[in-house]
Design a protein around this motif. Structure first.
Motif, PDB file in Angstrom:
ATOM      1  N   LYS A  39       6.073  -2.458   4.663  1.00  0.00           N
ATOM      2  CA  LYS A  39       5.092  -3.416   4.158  1.00  0.00           C
ATOM      3  C   LYS A  39       3.720  -2.795   4.106  1.00  0.00           C
ATOM      4  O   LYS A  39       2.965  -2.918   3.111  1.00  0.00           O
ATOM      5  N   LEU A  40       3.385  -2.133   5.178  1.00  0.00           N
ATOM      6  CA  LEU A  40       2.059  -1.518   5.258  1.00  0.00           C
ATOM      7  C   LEU A  40       1.903  -0.482   4.135  1.00  0.00           C
ATOM      8  O   LEU A  40       0.821  -0.376   3.499  1.00  0.00           O
ATOM      9  N   HIS A  41       2.993   0.258   3.907  1.00  0.00           N
ATOM     10  CA  HIS A  41       2.933   1.245   2.819  1.00  0.00           C
ATOM     11  C   HIS A  41       2.739   0.554   1.491  1.00  0.00           C
ATOM     12  O   HIS A  41       1.952   1.022   0.676  1.00  0.00           O
ATOM     13  N   GLN A  42       3.374  -0.627   1.278  1.00  0.00           N
ATOM     14  CA  GLN A  42       3.209  -1.405   0.045  1.00  0.00           C
ATOM     15  C   GLN A  42       1.772  -1.859  -0.077  1.00  0.00           C
ATOM     16  O   GLN A  42       1.147  -1.772  -1.165  1.00  0.00           O
ATOM     17  N   ILE A  43       1.269  -2.337   1.099  1.00  0.00           N
ATOM     18  CA  ILE A  43      -0.143  -2.775   1.138  1.00  0.00           C
ATOM     19  C   ILE A  43      -1.031  -1.605   0.739  1.00  0.00           C
ATOM     20  O   ILE A  43      -1.961  -1.739  -0.057  1.00  0.00           O
ATOM     21  N   GLU A  44      -0.659  -0.459   1.312  1.00  0.00           N
ATOM     22  CA  GLU A  44      -1.471   0.721   1.044  1.00  0.00           C
ATOM     23  C   GLU A  44      -1.427   1.033  -0.480  1.00  0.00           C
ATOM     24  O   GLU A  44      -2.474   1.357  -1.077  1.00  0.00           O
ATOM     25  N   ASP A  45      -0.225   0.897  -1.004  1.00  0.00           N
ATOM     26  CA  ASP A  45      -0.080   1.092  -2.452  1.00  0.00           C
ATOM     27  C   ASP A  45      -0.954   0.114  -3.184  1.00  0.00           C
ATOM     28  O   ASP A  45      -1.675   0.512  -4.127  1.00  0.00           O
ATOM     29  N   LEU A  46      -0.902  -1.163  -2.764  1.00  0.00           N
ATOM     30  CA  LEU A  46      -1.737  -2.200  -3.368  1.00  0.00           C
ATOM     31  C   LEU A  46      -3.183  -1.807  -3.281  1.00  0.00           C
ATOM     32  O   LEU A  46      -3.957  -1.924  -4.251  1.00  0.00           O
ATOM     33  N   ARG A  47      -3.516  -1.348  -2.042  1.00  0.00           N
ATOM     34  CA  ARG A  47      -4.907  -0.966  -1.839  1.00  0.00           C
ATOM     35  C   ARG A  47      -5.276   0.170  -2.776  1.00  0.00           C
ATOM     36  O   ARG A  47      -6.368   0.148  -3.359  1.00  0.00           O
ATOM     37  N   GLN A  48      -4.380   1.111  -2.918  1.00  0.00           N
ATOM     38  CA  GLN A  48      -4.672   2.237  -3.796  1.00  0.00           C
ATOM     39  C   GLN A  48      -4.871   1.701  -5.222  1.00  0.00           C
ATOM     40  O   GLN A  48      -5.797   2.125  -5.938  1.00  0.00           O
ATOM     41  N   HIS A  49      -3.914   0.763  -5.576  1.00  0.00           N
ATOM     42  CA  HIS A  49      -4.049   0.126  -6.887  1.00  0.00           C
ATOM     43  C   HIS A  49      -5.372  -0.568  -6.995  1.00  0.00           C
ATOM     44  O   HIS A  49      -6.049  -0.464  -8.054  1.00  0.00           O
ATOM     45  N   LEU A  50      -5.755  -1.295  -5.866  1.00  0.00           N
ATOM     46  CA  LEU A  50      -7.045  -2.014  -5.815  1.00  0.00           C
ATOM     47  C   LEU A  50      -8.174  -1.056  -6.060  1.00  0.00           C
ATOM     48  O   LEU A  50      -9.080  -1.332  -6.900  1.00  0.00           O
TER      49      LEU A  50
END
Ligand code: C2E
Ligand code: MG
Ligand code: MG
Length: 845
Positions: A39-50
């Motif tokens: 999940k955290l990695h997904q969040i991180e991906d999201l954040r990167q996307h952000l």
């Protein structure tokens, strides 16, 4: 054991479960962590996307002045994308600080969106557009900074979380591995342990069971616990011990039985050997079946074969002598009834050869608990030889060995029997008369001494035969000892009848006996006692017959007398005399008288004959003929004789001191037969001589021929010893004894004393004169001195002087006198003979 196995398996199960649970817990934890991490990695991906969205918006913003138209749509699209991503991030789990930042960011993004919206819409006003653009840019930058900061933090967090998860995964792996390995080890351990738990007791049990199987009962195993094996071991141990106990008991019993069997075997063997080897015959009587077993020896010792004797006790009893049968049967019954401790019986039993053998039968009954005899066994010993010997002994005990006549014991027994009979029959036969005759052969001693003992013995046999022939059957003839015989004469009519028979016996006895070539005449002195109710004991009758016989002897022998009460008195008187004589010895009631012996040619005194007298306190002076025989008989002569020798020596010694010139005087002492027989007589005399300081040559001993004849060799030996110390020996009363002239020269004697009886009758008949002359001639031939006794007259003195008899003594010369009288006599009548010429100087006397 079951519990143990369950316990072990449970513990393995629990251990494994614990490991698995622990591992699964770890794995579960790790799985959650991993989900979060993803999940955290997904969040991180999201954040990167952000971030990329922001950066795109920003860049759009900064490039709008040139290409605003074209890019504005993309900015709006990107901002909505951003907003979407930011909202997505909000759904993630954040730490409160991040969550707040996100909230702030959303606000910012909204602000950024507003700012952008205004920028886009405010297209106519450039300044404002720039401001708006700037404001939107600033806000975008701020979001970017915040987002990048958050991204940095999130990356760090992700790293640490990834590290932590990796560690957990590793731990779970380790736990799992460990669980598996340890479970394996535990399983192996449990298997080994369980194997050990089972095999150890099983092995021990197998070993012990094997030992028991090999016979080592009693072996136990040490294994102990509460499992079935422990119980099994316990049961096994108890079984083994119980087996051992049983085995030991069995073993002991077997040993005991073996011993008993051995003892029984030995006993049977012994019995068999004994039965075979024993001289005795054995019998075994089964009382229940009334059958008797007789051993072979039993039969053979009676001459019977195997089948000669059956097994019936009656047959046995019938073989026993009829006279002994009853006694045997009575004893057998008594023992069977338990009245005697054992059976013992002597009887005669029939031998096959028809003779009877004497048997000693011994037996013992075997009884049941009630004491009833059911069996009896024993032995029979042949005692025939013993019986014969016994009978011989009994015969010998009651018979005289020389003559075969009944002896004193049997005679007394028969007499006793006779007296009892008389007493018993006194009513029916009050006048029944029987008599006891007591014989003493006259002169037997002389015959014995002169002709020898063998002739004497043969004479006794001949006399006994003659006496036996003279009596009737039923009468008894016995030899009481020496030359004494006795008879019981039965069934006599009266006193005369007895005297008649006795007369006949005397007559027959007077006939000559021809023995070993000698014609011998003998007579007997016979005392008779007649039966009377006064006699109770046989000794009384014999005593009276003896007294009567004594009476005959004292009256001149060769006759008979019937006992009368008066005779008893004289015997009693003799008994009194004996008592007095004993006292006389004790109180020294004897005195010595001395009779001078003279030389006939010179009328000189040469010595004295010492003659003893008894000074009886009541009866006065008693002469030797009245007490010397009694002293001889009682043995008192030994003490009296010693006193006489001592007193004579003492007196001689005193006279020698008193009369110096009588230094050659001699004293003749009479020695009696019994005195002479003492083997130590010479020693006694020597000690008396020494005590009185008298030489042997001063003392002469007067003995008689019969004394010498009694024990020829011993007499010679004694005489030699006495002569060796210088003593002289005179033969007294010469001519009266049954002398054998042929012996005289062999005796070491010095002088003969011619007996008074010859001197007395010398002038009455020629015969006596001849005897005197012969004796004198004999003495001269043998070179012996002569002393004539009993010179009572001057003629006798003269005659003897003429016949060349040197010495004499007698009343004519001097009577015997006591010492004091002798002294007076010597002083008065013979003072002139102070110088004395010794008789026999140059000869033997
Ligand atoms: P014997 O040894 O022949 O002694 C002589 C006896 O003759 C004496 O008698 C004496 O008194 C007696 N006598 C002497 N001369 C005459 C005489 O002329 N006429 C007569 N009729 N008699 C005469 P006694 O003392 O009575 O002794 C008798 C016998 O007693 C003695 O005979 C002797 O055998 C024995 N005797 C005497 N004293 C002793 C003694 O001390 N010891 C022993 N063992 N015997 C003795
Ligand atoms: Mg004499
Ligand atoms: Mg004499």
């Amino acid at each position: 054991m079951k519990r143990k196995i369950i316990l072990y398996l449970l513990s393995l199960f629990f251990f494994f479960s614990a490991g698995a649970i622990t591992a699964s817990v770890y794995i579960q934890n790790t799985t959650l962590e991993l989900a979060r991490l993803i999940k955290l990695h997904q969040i991180e991906d999201l954040r990167q996307h952000l971030i990329m969205s922001i950066q795109t918006v920003q860049s759009d913003l900064y490039t709008v002045g040139t290409s605003m138209g074209k890019n504005l749509d993309s900015i709006v699209q990107n901002v909505s994308e951003l907003e979407k991503n930011a909202k997505n991030c909000l759904s993630c789990h954040h730490e409160p600080e991040i969550a707040k930042n996100l909230d702030d960011m959303l606000v910012l993004i909204n602000d950024y969106q507003g700012a952008l919206s205004q920028y886009i819409t405010a297209s106519a006003n450039f300044e404002r557009i720039d401001n708006l653009k700037f404001d939107a840019g600033r806000r975008g930058n701020l979001i970017l900074v915040i987002t990048e900061t958050m991204s940095v933090k999130a990356s760090e967090k992700l790293r640490s979380m990834t590290h932590s998860v990796m560690q957990k995964i590793t731990r779970a792996k380790i736990i799992l591995y460990l669980t598996i390995v340890l479970s394996l080890l535990l399983g192996v351990f449990i298997a080994a342990k369980l194997t050990m738990f089972i095999t150890k007791p099983v092995n021990e049990l197998v070993t012990a069971a094997r030992a028991v199987a090999m016979g080592e009962v009693g072996d136990t195993i040490s294994y102990q616990d509460k499992t079935e094996f422990g119980e099994l071991a316990d049961v096994f141990n108890r079984m083994s011990l119980s087996l051992e106990k049983g085995y030991t008991a069995l073993h002991d019993e077997i040993i005991e039985r073996k011993k008993t069997e051995e003892a029984l075997r030995q006993s049977e063997e012994r019995y068999a050997i004994a039965a075979r080897g024993a001289n005795d015959g054995l019998w075994d009587w089964n009382l229940g079946m009334n059958k008797v077993y007789f051993s072979d020896r039993w039969k053979s010792m009676l001459g019977y074969d195997e089948n000669d004797v059956g097994n019936n006790p009656e047959e046995w009893f019938n073989l026993v002598h009829p006279d002994d049968r009853k006694d045997f049967q009575v004893r057998v019954s008594a023992h069977i009834e338990g009245l005697t401790s054992h059976l013992e019986c002597e009887y005669r039993i029939l031998h096959k050869d028809g003779t009877y053998r004497w048997i000693l039968n011994r037996g013992l009954a075997v009884r049941d608990i009630g004491g009833k005899a059911y069996r009896m066994a024993g032995s029979q010993t042949d005692i025939t030889e013993r019986k014969i010997a016994e009978e011989q002994l009994i015969y010998d005990a009651f018979h005289d060995a020389l003559t075969g006549l009944p002896n004193r014991a049997l005679f007394m027994d028969r007499l006793q029997h006779r007296l009892r009979q008389a007493q018993k029959n006194s009513q029916r036969h009050p006048d029944y008369l029987f008599a006891v005759l007591f014989f003493d052969l006259d002169r037997f001693k002389v015959i014995n001494d002169s002709l020898g003992h063998i002739v004497g013995d043969h004479l006794l046999i001949a006399v006994s035969q003659r006496l036996t022939q003279l009596v009737r059957p039923g009468d008894t003839v016995a030899r009481l000892g020496g030359d004494e015989f006795a008879m019981i004469l039965e069934d006599l009519k009266d006193r005369e009848h007895v005297e008649q028979i006795t007369g006949r016996i005397e007559k027959d006895l007077a006939l000559p006996f021809y023995i070993d070539g000698n014609e011998i005449f003998t007579t007997a002195s016979i005392g008779i006692s007649l039966s009377s109710p006064d006699y109770d004991r046989p000794e009384e009758m014999v005593r009276d017959a003896d007294i009567a016989m004594y009476q005959v002897k004292s009256r001149g022998k060769a006759n008979h007398e019937v006992f009368e009460a008066g005779m008893y008195t004289s015997t009693v008187a003799r008994l009194h005399l004996e008592t007095d004589l004993r006292k006389a010895v004790e109180h020294q009631e004897f005195v010595m008288h001395y009779q001078p012996i003279m030389e006939l040619s010179s009328d000189r005194l040469i010595g004295f004959e010492a003659l003893v007298r008894w000074n009886h306190p009541q009866r006065g002076l008693i002469y030797p003929m009245d007490f010397i025989p009694l002293a001889e008989e009682t043995g008192l002569i030994i003490q009296i004789g010693e006193w006489i020798i001592n007193e004579s020596c003492r007196q001689l010694s005193a006279w020698r001191t008193q009369y110096e010139d009588y230094s050659n005087l001699k004293v003749s002492v009479n020695i009696s037969s019994r005195q002479f027989l003492q083997h130590d007589l010479p020693d006694k005399i020597m000690s008396i001589l020494g005590r009185n300081n008298i030489e042997g040559k001063s003392i002469t001993l007067e003995i008689t021929e019969s004394m010498l004849m009694e024990n020829f060799d011993a007499a010679i030996a004694v005489l030699n010893r006495l002569q060796a110390i210088g003593m002289h020996i005179h033969l007294d009363d010469f001519g009266t004894g049954y002398s054998s002239l042929s012996y005289i020269h062999r005796f070491p004697v010095n002088a003969l004393k011619i007996d008074r009886s010859f001197i007395e009758k010398m002038h009455q008949d020629d015969e006596n004169m001849q005897i005197v002359k012969t004796i004198i001639a004999l003495a001269h031939n043998l070179n012996l001195d002569l002393i004539a006794e009993g010179l009572e007259t001057s003629e006798q003195v003269l005659q003897l002087k003429d016949l060349n008899c040197h010495y004499g003594q007698g009343f004519f010369l001097s009577r015997p006198m006591n010492a004091a009288a002798i002294e007076t006599w010597m002083g008065r009548k013979h003072a002139k003979f102070l110088s004395i010429k010794l008789p026999g100087s140059g000869n033997k006397a």
